[in-house]
Scaffold this active site. Structure first.
Site: not given
Ligand code: FPP
Length: 244
Positions: A10, A12, A14, A23, A27, A55, A58, A61, A178, A186
């Site tokens: 979690d 990416n 922020r 954003r 990622h 998830s 997700n 989004r 986490r 979650s």
């Molecule tokens: C959470 O950050 C991250 C995700 C919803 C996706 C995780 C995905 C990756 C790391 C990339 C793809 C995965 C692979 C295995 C190649 P967020 O966007 O919810 O962060 P935030 O809560 O700070 O906005």
């Protein structure tokens, strides 16, 4: 070493915001970190690593972010194949993959097929995954076995039910990490987490480095896992295993 480490990646978004980046760039850095951490976990001898990559929630989004994530996933899998093969890693997926874009499904199935003989490490990606959906799918699977006369509901036990979960071929996670300072699961592996140790860190996923994985494992090793028994009972069991 924990046998199975599962990670809720979690923060990416922020991380990106804090660094004045988009954003999408967050990622991208998240994917780079997937590479780093999977490699580090392999070097540490962790047999199973499971990553919560997308998830069932997700999909809510913005469309552009969902398609960017799918595209990053597709590129990651294609780029990573050689590395997986060279290091004896088998790819496994949990979740409703039939709802993912067709090109992603194709790459996933192709990677699963090409790595299926590997056994050094099992890398499981949770994609379009939700624990409640998993439970519903397991109930549907189990009731169809009962209807076909292959199971008797009067004899239902945990072993039988868990064989209907997506994770039927995996041990339960020992350690769930986490990132990003949130303190919740979650909808991730809710049943399998029954006895898992849970580790929370303030660090966002792109900044969670191999040294931080090591810190999480050290913390895990300092805990006493009792599985409902008393501390005294656990000491006795440990003594009987290593009498010195
Ligand atoms: C959470 O950050 C991250 C995700 C919803 C996706 C995780 C995905 C990756 C790391 C990339 C793809 C995965 C692979 C295995 C190649 P967020 O966007 O919810 O962060 P935030 O809560 O700070 O906005």
């Amino acid at each position: 070493m924990p046998e199975h480490v599962a990670i809720i990646m979690d923060g990416n978004g922020r991380w990106a915001q804090r660094h004045g980046k988009s954003r999408l760039e967050g990622h991208r850095q998240g994917v780079e970190n997937v590479r780093r951490i999977v490699k580090a976990s392999r070097n540490l001898g962790i047999q199973h690593i499971t990553l919560y990559a997308f998830s069932v929630e997700n999909w809510k989004r913005p469309k552009s972010e969902v398609s960017a994530l799918m595209s990053l996933l597709n590129i990651y899998l294609k780029k990573e194949l050689e590395e997986l093969l060279q290091n004896g890693v088998r790819l496994n997926v949990i979740g409703r993959i039939e709802d993912l874009p067709k090109n992603v499904q194709k790459t996933l199935l192709d990677t699963i097929e090409k790595t299926k003989e590997n056994s050094q490490q099992i890398l499981t990606l949770a994609l379009n995954y939700g624990a409640r959906t998993e439970i519903l799918d397991a109930v549907a699977k189990y009731t169809s076995l009962v209807a076909a006369g292959k199971e008797d509901s009067a004899e239902l036990d945990w072993e039988t039910f868990s064989s209907c979960l997506y994770t039927h071929n995996l041990p339960d996670p020992d350690l769930i990490i986490r990132t990003s300072g949130e303190h919740r699961l979650s909808n991730f592996l809710l049943l399998q987490a029954a006895y898992a140790e849970i580790y929370f860190t303030q660090l966002c996923w792109p900044e969670f480095l191999p040294e931080h994985l090591l810190e999480a494992i050290e913390d895990y090793n300092s805990r006493e896992r009792r599985y409902g028994q008393t501390g005294e009972q656990i000491k006795e069991v440990k003594k009987s295993i290593s009498p010195a």
